[in-house]
Motif scaffolding. Sequence first.
Motif, mmCIF file in Angstrom:
data_model
loop_
_atom_site.group_PDB
_atom_site.id
_atom_site.type_symbol
_atom_site.label_atom_id
_atom_site.label_comp_id
_atom_site.label_asym_id
_atom_site.label_seq_id
_atom_site.Cartn_x
_atom_site.Cartn_y
_atom_site.Cartn_z
ATOM 1 N N ILE A 79 5.022 2.568 4.522
ATOM 2 C CA ILE A 79 5.025 1.685 3.356
ATOM 3 C C ILE A 79 3.805 1.983 2.481
ATOM 4 O O ILE A 79 3.908 2.067 1.256
ATOM 5 C CB ILE A 79 5.043 0.202 3.790
ATOM 6 N N ILE A 80 2.659 2.156 3.112
ATOM 7 C CA ILE A 80 1.436 2.456 2.359
ATOM 8 C C ILE A 80 1.569 3.799 1.660
ATOM 9 O O ILE A 80 1.155 3.962 0.508
ATOM 10 C CB ILE A 80 0.204 2.442 3.289
ATOM 11 N N GLY A 81 2.171 4.776 2.319
ATOM 12 C CA GLY A 81 2.329 6.099 1.734
ATOM 13 C C GLY A 81 3.295 6.121 0.564
ATOM 14 O O GLY A 81 3.196 6.972 -0.316
ATOM 15 N N HIS A 82 4.223 5.195 0.468
ATOM 16 C CA HIS A 82 5.215 5.176 -0.604
ATOM 17 C C HIS A 82 4.810 4.295 -1.785
ATOM 18 O O HIS A 82 5.528 4.210 -2.765
ATOM 19 C CB HIS A 82 6.560 4.683 -0.084
ATOM 20 N N ARG A 83 3.659 3.663 -1.710
ATOM 21 C CA ARG A 83 3.213 2.821 -2.823
ATOM 22 C C ARG A 83 2.908 3.685 -4.028
ATOM 23 O O ARG A 83 2.281 4.740 -3.895
ATOM 24 C CB ARG A 83 1.930 2.078 -2.448
ATOM 25 N N PRO A 84 3.302 3.207 -5.144
ATOM 26 C CA PRO A 84 2.929 3.965 -6.369
ATOM 27 C C PRO A 84 1.419 3.825 -6.605
ATOM 28 O O PRO A 84 0.848 2.759 -6.370
ATOM 29 C CB PRO A 84 3.732 3.318 -7.471
ATOM 30 N N MET A 85 0.812 4.879 -7.005
ATOM 31 C CA MET A 85 -0.627 4.877 -7.288
ATOM 32 C C MET A 85 -0.887 4.201 -8.620
ATOM 33 O O MET A 85 -0.144 4.407 -9.577
ATOM 34 C CB MET A 85 -1.157 6.306 -7.344
ATOM 35 N N LYS A 86 -1.913 3.392 -8.666
ATOM 36 C CA LYS A 86 -2.285 2.746 -9.917
ATOM 37 C C LYS A 86 -2.932 3.796 -10.821
ATOM 38 O O LYS A 86 -3.667 4.657 -10.325
ATOM 39 C CB LYS A 86 -3.253 1.598 -9.669
#
Length: 130
Positions: A119-126
């Motif tokens: 889940i953390i790896g698939h977060r879009p980067m701000k």
Amino acid sequence: MDARVQRLKKLLVLQEQLKAMHELRHAGFVAGAIAAKQEAAEIADRFNADDSMSGLFPEVYQRRIASALAREDANLQSAGREAANVAAANARTNMVERNWREARGADERQRGDRERLEIIGHRPMKPGAK
């Protein structure tokens, strides 16, 4: 599910079946001992009855009583051995069950950790964050 967890589960089922078999054998030996004791008592009652033929064949009655009592002893000894086997099987079953629960818990924790990392790896980067 982890292969170790599956193997432990299969081993647990096998240990429970083995324990049940020893319990069944123990019950059979106890029942056999009770039946032999009752048989000896019935023969002794017939031996002591007024209308029995014990006066003509006392050795037959005595031999059958001795045989029934010997069977009772043999069944009681076998029941004692099976009781020890039940205790050993119960201890092994408890140990395998404890190991299985621990392995299952560790497997669930690892799966949760992997899911969180995914889940953390698939977060879009701000924008602007590195």
